[in-house]
Structure formats: C-alpha cells, structure tokens
Design a protein around this motif. Sequence first.
Motif, PDB file in Angstrom:
ATOM      1  N   UNK A 165      68.157  64.609  28.093  1.00 56.83           N
ATOM      2  CA  UNK A 165      66.967  64.101  27.419  1.00 56.83           C
ATOM      3  C   UNK A 165      66.490  62.805  28.043  1.00 56.83           C
ATOM      4  N   UNK A 166      67.427  61.899  28.302  1.00 57.98           N
ATOM      5  CA  UNK A 166      67.050  60.620  28.892  1.00 57.98           C
ATOM      6  C   UNK A 166      66.554  60.833  30.324  1.00 57.98           C
ATOM      7  N   UNK A 167      67.207  61.742  31.030  1.00 59.09           N
ATOM      8  CA  UNK A 167      66.781  62.013  32.401  1.00 59.09           C
ATOM      9  C   UNK A 167      65.355  62.545  32.444  1.00 59.09           C
ATOM     10  N   UNK A 168      64.942  63.227  31.375  1.00 60.32           N
ATOM     11  CA  UNK A 168      63.560  63.709  31.325  1.00 60.32           C
ATOM     12  C   UNK A 168      62.621  62.532  31.496  1.00 60.32           C
ATOM     13  N   UNK A 169      62.962  61.391  30.896  1.00 58.34           N
ATOM     14  CA  UNK A 169      62.147  60.194  31.040  1.00 58.34           C
ATOM     15  C   UNK A 169      62.106  59.716  32.478  1.00 58.34           C
ATOM     16  N   UNK A 170      63.280  59.773  33.122  1.00 53.56           N
ATOM     17  CA  UNK A 170      63.322  59.314  34.512  1.00 53.56           C
ATOM     18  C   UNK A 170      62.546  60.259  35.416  1.00 53.56           C
ATOM     19  N   UNK A 171      62.633  61.555  35.098  1.00 52.06           N
ATOM     20  CA  UNK A 171      61.924  62.525  35.922  1.00 52.06           C
ATOM     21  C   UNK A 171      60.415  62.356  35.758  1.00 52.06           C
ATOM     22  N   UNK A 172      59.961  62.206  34.508  1.00 49.55           N
ATOM     23  CA  UNK A 172      58.523  62.021  34.290  1.00 49.55           C
ATOM     24  C   UNK A 172      58.061  60.728  34.955  1.00 49.55           C
ATOM     25  N   UNK A 173      58.895  59.679  34.820  1.00 48.92           N
ATOM     26  CA  UNK A 173      58.528  58.409  35.438  1.00 48.92           C
ATOM     27  C   UNK A 173      58.558  58.505  36.954  1.00 48.92           C
ATOM     28  N   UNK A 174      59.610  59.155  37.464  1.00 53.20           N
ATOM     29  CA  UNK A 174      59.745  59.287  38.912  1.00 53.20           C
ATOM     30  C   UNK A 174      58.615  60.090  39.523  1.00 53.20           C
ATOM     31  N   UNK A 175      57.973  60.911  38.674  1.00 50.41           N
ATOM     32  CA  UNK A 175      56.848  61.707  39.153  1.00 50.41           C
ATOM     33  C   UNK A 175      55.750  60.805  39.703  1.00 50.41           C
ATOM     34  N   UNK A 176      55.693  59.571  39.209  1.00 46.40           N
ATOM     35  CA  UNK A 176      54.689  58.633  39.698  1.00 46.40           C
ATOM     36  C   UNK A 176      54.791  58.492  41.216  1.00 46.40           C
ATOM     37  N   UNK A 177      56.030  58.290  41.703  1.00 50.67           N
ATOM     38  CA  UNK A 177      56.222  58.139  43.148  1.00 50.67           C
ATOM     39  C   UNK A 177      55.947  59.438  43.883  1.00 50.67           C
ATOM     40  N   UNK A 178      56.563  60.499  43.352  1.00 50.12           N
ATOM     41  CA  UNK A 178      56.517  61.772  44.064  1.00 50.12           C
ATOM     42  C   UNK A 178      55.082  62.273  44.150  1.00 50.12           C
ATOM     43  N   UNK A 179      54.345  62.100  43.072  1.00 50.01           N
ATOM     44  CA  UNK A 179      52.949  62.544  43.086  1.00 50.01           C
ATOM     45  C   UNK A 179      52.133  61.743  44.089  1.00 50.01           C
ATOM     46  N   UNK A 180      52.482  60.467  44.217  1.00 49.30           N
ATOM     47  CA  UNK A 180      51.778  59.649  45.202  1.00 49.30           C
ATOM     48  C   UNK A 180      52.112  60.118  46.615  1.00 49.30           C
ATOM     49  N   UNK A 181      53.420  60.347  46.845  1.00 50.12           N
ATOM     50  CA  UNK A 181      53.845  60.737  48.188  1.00 50.12           C
ATOM     51  C   UNK A 181      53.272  62.104  48.577  1.00 50.12           C
ATOM     52  N   UNK A 182      53.351  63.061  47.659  1.00 53.20           N
ATOM     53  CA  UNK A 182      52.919  64.425  47.987  1.00 53.20           C
ATOM     54  C   UNK A 182      51.478  64.705  47.565  1.00 53.20           C
ATOM     55  N   UNK A 183      50.797  63.682  47.116  1.00 54.89           N
ATOM     56  CA  UNK A 183      49.415  63.815  46.625  1.00 54.89           C
ATOM     57  C   UNK A 183      49.276  64.962  45.643  1.00 54.89           C
ATOM     58  N   UNK A 184      50.209  65.003  44.724  1.00 58.25           N
ATOM     59  CA  UNK A 184      50.181  66.012  43.664  1.00 58.25           C
ATOM     60  C   UNK A 184      49.193  65.514  42.592  1.00 58.25           C
TER      61      UNK A 184
END
Lengths: 340, 328, 647
Positions: free
Chosen positions: B260-279
């Motif tokens: 459950x807590x990791x879900x927060x990290x994954x959603x937050x980490x999406x900020x970087x990944x979306x920037x890198x992969x232009x998602x």
Amino acid sequence: MSLVRSNETPVGSASSLLAMKQVERHFGGEPRLFGGRAPTVHAVQGVTLDVKRGETLGIVGESGCGKSTLARMIVGLDQPTDGAIYFDGQDLSALVRQDRRALARKVQYIFQDPVSSLNPRKTIGRILESPLKHLTDLDASGRQARLRELLEAVNLAPEFLERYPHEFSGGQAQRIGIARALAAGPELLVLDEPVSALDVSVQAQVLNLLDDLKQRYGLTYVFISHDLSVVEAVSDRIAVMYFGRTAELGPAEGVFSAPLHPYTALLMKSVPVPGRRDLTSEDAYAELPDPLNPPPGCAFAARCTYATAQCTSVKPELSQDIGVDRDHSAACFHPLSRTI
Amino acid sequence: MLPEFVFDASEGAALSAYILKRLLTAIPVLFGLTIIVFLIMAMIPGDPATAILGSYATPENVAKLNQDLGLDKTLVEQYFIWVGNLLQGDLGRSYTLNRPVLDEVLERFSATLILAGTALLLCSVLGLIAGIISAVRQYGWADKMITLLVLVGISTPSFWLGLLMILFFAVKVRLFPASGMYAIYGGGDLPDLLHHLAMPAFTLSVVATGVIARLTRTAMLEVLRQDYIRTARAKGLSERKVIYKHAFKAALVSVVPVIGIQAGFVIGGAVYIETVFQWPGIGSMLVTAISTRDLLLVQGGVLIVAASYVLFNLMADVVQSLLDPRLR
Amino acid sequence: MTAVADSTVKTKSRSKSSRPGTIALLLNNTLAATGLALLVLVCLIALAAPILPLPDPDVTAPAQRLLPPLSPDHLLGTDHLGRDLLSRLVWGTRVSLAVGLSATFIAAFFGSLIGLVAGYAGGRVDNVLMRGIDMVMAFPYILLALAIVAVLGPGLLNALYAIALVNIPFFARNIRGVALGLARREFVDAARLSGKTPIQILFTEILPNVMPVIVVTMSTTVGWMILETAGLSFLGLGAQPPQADLGSMLGEGRKILFTAPHVSIVPGLMIFVLVMSINLFGDGIRDVLDPRLRAGSLTRPVARTAVTRDPGKPVPAPGAEDRLLDIRGMKTEFQIGSSIYKAVGGVDLHLKEGECLGVVGESGSGKSVTAMSVMGMVPTPPGRIVEGAAYLDGEDLFAASDQRIRDLRGGSVAYVFQDPLSTLHPLFSIGHQLVEAIQAHQSLTKSQAQERAVELLSLVRIPNPKDRLSAYPHELSGGMRQRVCIAMALANQTKVIIADEPTTALDVTVQSQILSLLNRLRRERNAAILFITHDFGVVSALCDRVAVMYAGRIVETGTTEEVLNSPQHPYTAKLIECVPVLGEPDRRLDAIEGRPPLVNNLPDGCAFADRCPRVQAACRTADIDLVMSTPERGVRCLFPLKEDTKI
C-alpha cells in the motif's frame, strides 16, 4: 482533604499504614468521536482493605482479578476512578498530585520482571543512584556510601555498580530492583509477583532476603502473587481477589485452613502439591465473565456449585459476620463453614 | 487470483461490517486532504489572481477573477465554496491549457493509472517471489544474488535508469519506442500500448520491487521462527505447506500494508518516469504546471492523486483484514 | 553467595570481551566496509573540492562544448556550455551530499521529537500528533514534495525543505512505535518511582534506548533523501543554474541524451555510487545495531535438527523390548558464535506404553531441549544432535528419513507446547488447523475430517464443539486454546505425547483441569506422556516416574513417590526443600545458593559441586555415572543421601 478525614472515620484502626476505601478503577469509557462511549472495563471494584504497620498483606488471585492494577494504584502509578487510598492518613491521590516524590519516599514497588525493570543502557550504579538523587538530599559522597550499604543489604558485590543489566541473572536483577526500592528508605513495599519470573531455586533466595530486610528495616509489605503457596509462606493476612473484587480476607492461617469463599476452596484444591495425586474436575467451564459486560450478581456464580438465584442477581458484599471471628470476612451468600 | 486458504468464505458478515467501518474512516481523511490542498493554494505568496493568471494578466482580468474566486470572503467561506464546487466537479479552468482542470486531470490520470498500476502489479509479484526465494534459500547463491540486485535496484535513480534504458533499448537495439504512450501513426491498440508501456513500467517498478523483496524476506524469516511454525512442523505437515501456506500467509499480513505504501512511491515516482519517457500522465502534467505556475492545475492534480492513494491504502487495509481475523 | 556471584559476573565479562564490538562487527561485514570506504572517499573528494586543481565548474567555454571523456584537460569531457564535467561532478557531489545530509538531520530531529513525545505521552497528545502525521502521509511522498515546491517556488533550499518535511512522518512513525513500546516498559515506571520527572524520563531513560533506532532510520534514509533531492533538481525544481547538483546536471544532460550521452550518464553514475555506498554502509549499521540481527536469530531454522553423530562411535543399542520410546546417551549442542553450549549432555530416558514420565528441572537444565530433540524439533542452526539415539518401537529416529519423521510427527508422536496462544496459527480457524492435522496423516475428505475434528473437540470437553470450529485462537481463553492443542495432539494414532510445560502459562484452576484432562486421556488411549515441568506438585498429580535434570544431564530418576519421599541426590533434595508448599507455611525455605553452571563452560566432575553442601574433592575430578540401583531407580552422585539424612 483534611476535612474529609475529620468527617469520615478512616478505614481500619489507628495502626493501619495503608487504607483502601471502596477503590474502583475503570478503563475505557471515553466519549467517542461519533457519539456514544468506548466500552468500560471494571478492573477493580469496591475494594476495601487496610494494611497494618509492620505486617505482610498477601493479595492472591488469578490473571484478570485486578491485583496488579491495585498494586499500581498503591504506589501512585495509577489513580483510582472512585474511592480513595490513604497512606498514613493522607489521601494518596492528592499526595501524588502535590508531590509525587513525597510518596515515592514512603512507598516503593518491586516489579515482576526484574530484568525489564532495569534500563538496559544504564549501569547498575546509575540506576541505583537515581532514587538517591531525586528522593534524598544526600551529597555525592553520601550517595556513594549509601550505594555500598544498599548492595551489602541485598548481598551483591560492589563491583556490580559498573555493570549493565544484561550481565545479570534474574535473581541478581531482582536484588538490584530491591536495592533500588530500598534506596530512599521507604516504609511500605508493594511487591508485584516478585518471584514468579525466577527459577525455583532462586525464588527461595529472594524470599529469604525479603524476609531479612523486613526485619532489618521494619518494613510493611503488600505481597501480590498468583502462587498460593508463596503467599501463604510470607503473609500475615491474605486477601483473595476474583474479577476485580475481594472474595475473602482474613488471617493467613484462617483463610487457608478454613476458607469461607468457594473460590478460595477451589484455588486451594487446584494448587498442585508435591505428594498429592487427587485432581480437580476437568470440566471446561473456568472462564471469567466478560469484563465488558459483567454479571449483575457474584462473578463466581457460574462456576460455583452452591450458587442460587440470589447469587446470580445480587452482588455479595464483603461481610465480617460469617466467619469464625471478625477478622475473617468473605463476600459470599453461602460461605463454606455454613454450607458444609 | 489468490489461493483458497487466504479467504474463508464463511465470514462475510463480520467482514463487510469491518469494510464499511473502514470506508467511513476514510471520509475524514479525504476531508483533511481537501483542507491541506486548499491551504497550499491559500499559502501561495502574493496576489492569488496574479498567481493564477500569470504576471501578464490585465487588471480587469485580475479584478474579475478575484470576484469569481470570492477572495473578498473569509478563508473558511472560501473553503466551503471551493469544496462545494469540487463536489459538483468544478475544479476551475487551467489558464495555460484553457480548458477545465477536471477534464485535463482525468485524462492525464487515466494514463498514469495504466503506468502505475502495471508497475505496482509488477513490483508486487516480482518482489514477493524474490523475497520468498531469498528467505527460503537464506545464505544460498540465489539469496545472495537477489540481495545484491535489490541493493542495486534501490540505489539506482529511476530517472537515470530510464535514460540508460532509452539509450540501450530504444537507440541501440531499437526494441522499444523511446517515448509516448501510442505510436503517432497507426497505433492506438493494446499491443501498441504494451509496447510503449514496457520500459516505463519496468523502470518505475524497480525500486518498489527491491523494497517489497527486502521486506518479504525479513517478514518470512521472522515468521519462520514463530512457535506456530514449530507447531505446523510438529503436526507432520510437509515443508511446502509450512512455508507456502503457514509462513507465507502470516508474512503477507505485514507485506500488504507495505505494498500500500509502495503504491504512493510508485505514483510519485511516475513524475520522473513520465518526464523521462514523455508519458502523457499526471506527473508530467504537474511538472509542467509547476514550472508555468498553473496552480489550479497543480491543485486539481495533487487532489486526485492523493485521493486515489487514500483509496488504495484503504484497499490494502481491507486485504490485510481479510488475511488477519484479529484486525476485524 | 558473593563469591559465587562474583565468579559468574567475571565469566560473563570475559565472554563479553571475546564478543566483537560495534566497529569490529561493522568492519567484519565486507559489504558494509566496502560501502564505508567508498563513502569516505567520495566525501573526502567532495570536501577537498576547493583545494583540488579543478577548473571553475561554472566557467563556460563555447568553443570546447561537448568534448567527449578522456579529452586533454577534460578527463570526463565537457557539457553543452563547454564546462568541465569532472569539476562540475565534484562540486555537484558536494552540493548533493550537503543537501541530502541536511535534509536527513532536519527530518530526523523533528520527526524523532514528534515520535518521542507522541509515544511517551500517549493518549490525546499521541492522537492529535499522529492524526496530523497520517494526514501528511496520505499524500504520495514525492507528490507532497512537489506541492511544497509549487508553493515555495523552485530552488535548492526549497527542495531541501520539501524533502525534509515529507520525511518527518517516516521518522515520527518509526520512533513513536519504539517509544510507545518503551514507555510501557517497567523501567520507565521504575524511573517514575525513583522521582524522575516526565521530561527527565523522556530524555534520560527513553531517548538512549531510541537512539539506535534513530541512527538506523537515518542511515537507511540518507540514500533516499539524496535520490529525491536529485530527482527534484532533475525535474528543474531544485538547484537553479548556474548552481548545479548531480540531479540538475543529469536534467541538463537529458536534453542532449542522444548526441552526448556522457553528459547525463556520468552524474547519474555518481548518484548511483554515492547512494549505493550509503545503503551498503546503512545496512551494515542496521545489522550491527539491531539486536535481533546481531544474535543471528533471524537465521531460518530448517525443518529438522541436524544430526552429526560421529560415524566412528557406535550408536548405543536400544534397551528392553517393552520400551516404547527409548532415548540413549543423547547429546544436543548449540553453536553460538565460537562457543558450544552442551544443552543436553548424554541423556537416557525411556517410556513404556501408557506411562507418564516427568522431566523436572530449572531453566537451562536442558529439559526442553531433550523433549525437542526426540523428533528433531530443535532449531538448526544453531542446534545439532551430536551423539546417542532415540528409538521409537526400536526404530532409530535420528537415522530415519525426513519423510518418515514427518509421518511420525503428529502421528505416533505428538507435541503439546507451553504457550497455547503463540503455538496456534493466529490466521487460521481452529477447525482448519485441526482438519489439517488430521488430513496430514489420514486420507479423509474434508467433511469427514471436520466430523473428526468435532469429535476431538468434544473429547477435550470444549463446549459447543461444532460452533467452535470456526473460532480463531484469539477468540478463545488460554485454557480453551490448550485444550485445542491437546485435541490436535490426539488427532491421529498417538502413542507418545511430548508435553513441554503445557500448563505453565495457565492459571492454577485451569492448570488443574488440564492436568485432569491429560490424565484421563492417557488412560483412555493408553498413550505415554513425556511431561516437562519445573513443578514437583504438577509431577505428583500426573507422573508415574520422574527424572530430575541439572546442567544437561539426569541427576536422579525413580518413581514419583521414591524421588519425592527419599531423594538421593542433594540437588533433588534441595530443590524439593526450597519450594513453599501449600499448607506448610512455617516450613523453612532452604534456598540453594549460587546459580547453575553455564553449559558452555561446565566444570569437571559433578556440575552441582559448587552449590552442594556435601561436596568432597572426589566430586570434582571425573565424570560421575548415573548409577542404577534398580531398572527404575538411579542417581548420579558419589555420596548419595540415605533415607532420613538431612542436608
């Protein structure tokens, strides 16, 4: 506070050091966020007891009978919800509010688990010095002298002061606990299962030590235990507790030779004694009543062979008129001396 | 999906009561979220209207917006007006995109949900498997390899890993597309989505996989020392049952909240990944919105992501209570 | 007494000095030492940046832009503005380290303070503080940092605040949990009774115990914080040009990823090395400071105790044929660190059909290990059986296959353990656990097995057995749980029940019921019981014969009456004497002075010699045999007590 004292006659005679009057302790019952109240547990209900100067009062009972809650209230670690405890005529709750240290100078406590009652990160010297620092006005050299004296009193070598708690066995740790309790020169010691965490061969060492110290310093003991044999061996008077109430109270010989309450009799019959082969019934019903929903009558009624309709509807009060003498009382409608 | 032993069908009533209770407790949390998000807006230094409209706004526009926003009212009144609008689905208009915030946020959020959901599934499955292997083969070579991989995984900056993956898989071996969610020409179907999803989802899941694997290993080792495992062995159960049924279920109880807590990290980490992969997800939207000071968009984005996270944690709680009767 | 106590403390301190200290432990861990070395190197270079012969990191040189690594004068090449990458890397590392560490200290300070206060104060204070923390934690971590930066505006310092702030809840929660546990510990009550004020208790009693947790939490989060600040800078929300940290360098390099990959690969690699070294070191610190890990207790025990009997030594043969269970010369050892604890040092025991044998001893006497060794239930590591044999119906259990042992466990030989709460699986209903035990040994359908489970529950006198099948262990009282455990032990064709202190955790009235129950069941089913206890009263109630253990060996054995009425070993006599007996309040308690020897350091000769009032020189010279006067009666003493001898 003094007004209360003059209007009400204090419980017990003039010689009583500690007097508990209708002491109640409830847990829970706080109002809740969405209305209603949290369920209430009545850990101690209407306990009236007194402890005479110089005696040992044994309090015996099984888990959940409220004996440890009672002990914590006597040393001021917990406050009664209702009723009052008087130490040497003074209201203990008021004393704790005004000056916790004043109470700590008079009443001390010995813990069940000796090792966990010592801070693992402090040396024995610092642990023992703490009450001397905060409760006495000894200077540094006076404290050192007192430390040596304390260790000598509990038969421990002075080198121990530099060591940490994990280097000690249970028996040694309990001696340190006793030394700490004695540091400020208390009058009353509350011993909460002081030997039940110890091995049998060490138990006797500690019990003998406690006996010596009592003589030497003129102490008064409240000795709490689930072990009837131990309580019988050390106590002058005994209170048997069941489900937060006093079931029976009397001189040690009287209570154990001629129990009035059927619960006391059951306890005695259940204790395994070397050389005795008879066993009690194996019937499953040994459950305590639900503490959140206590029965209206005697809490023991469901397990009692003598129970009548009266027992399940009315709570019996502790009465002095049913025993052989007035010192021996029980909370029972059908005390054994009459039924047998 | 989960083996039969995890749930016992006979306990419906007590369970649904618990779930209902747990849902109710989520309401104050969601309520608190709106307060915090609102306050973040209110805390922005300077004139809010200028902040929202940007420094080139005309004075008329500023005055109109001030009135529209009800900034002449008290903070409490403003809050209730804002919540009222919120409940009607009105999150304001983005000045940079010139479209309703809600529309933009929902569109972006669905893209993030695909990415983060896949990553979460990936890290839960991989993490649990790796953790169990590691615990069962404690001090064996498999354990050592997993431990080392986990350590590398949680020490690698995900945005850097993303760049390396683009350099290798997109530029060098040309296996996966470097960016985007669908091919510009002729894409749009599921295989196309998966093709685009593979790299970002994997990159996003690396850290969380490491954390879950580590925790699963510790939880399994902890559980395997318990008395009830000894009892299971004393009953003569096979080692398979002891480990994969008795120990795993107990370990899962402490791993589920971490997922459950990791879900927060994954959603937050999406900020970087979306920037890198232009998602085209909500993370890259937020970064752009912050740099352009499009604060209504930031507000809407933060609110919806936080709310979804609360709901996700609620789900983790419910799963945990399904596993552990003591929690009901 | 003092002399004895002294010697025990001295042996302790000797063993303490042989145990490696914190630093030594850390350096012993290769990974942690590598991490530390790397970290120190990186820190030194970063600290020395001003005095190193590096070009100015911010001076642009358009003519020299995008030089590849290993160019002359530019070891790592240059970036898109022609700035020297090596110089920027060193200065960037300096910034990243400083920001990461500061954020960690800020978060640790405020988080720990909140956690300490909440945990110690409890009640309303705790509630208010933790609801606030929960609120902050309801936001996904990085999202909250973004929102804070959105409010404060981009910038390195703002990024630092944001990262510190979002990490406060993490510390607060961790520390609060520990502080809450500590606040309920007895030593805190003891400090209150010693006259300490709440503030004094918080900072002098609780804080020293929380400190290791704070350090561990810090060491495991520094890496994270560096990653996260780098992340914010990467997004352009942290360090602003011309200032650069590793993250912003990476962010700038991303724009020219395809043309000059080295500009982004190099700073990324640096972040990775930095964080990896911190994590390696942090894990090392955690392993050293976490006492559970230090004791090696997280080692996974295997399904069966290792048997390492010396093949050169003959395995003792079984005794008389009527012995159902026959333990011969069994030795079980534990290897902890470099010392070997001889928990069981050569035990002979036997049980006939339907017989109940009590094994009596104090803690550390090896009585439980004896019981556990029989079916290989001693955890390995650290335990192993090194000598002897245990025969069940003539079959050597230590030589049997794992499959055979599994068939026997819960089948012919069943265990009942001490604490019925921890021995039942908390997540399965008792019906499920019973059915499982039945189906492990009998091929019954689920409904047949359930029927059988109901029978078993009524056999142990549990009211409403059918309804109880769906109950979970936590819904039953201690006595009821122990009944369930007994039912489980009887699930199959049990010949031997090994009961390890099954009534010690129970109230006395419940204990008495459980003893009666066991007594009836063994008569009904003709099952033998190996009953481990420390209480002679319990032995009297149930056991036909008794064996007294001391320091891993049997010192006396015989029928219960013989041993109780005329003990021959001084230890047995003393052990009986030192326990108060109900109904004899005036009896003098004869304490045994001193303590049992540690089994990793046993003396020559009799282990009881140091505490024995009748000790002679001969007692300390050689091993003493258990001398059997009849097949049932024996004593391990050179000078046994005769009847009526007082000690």
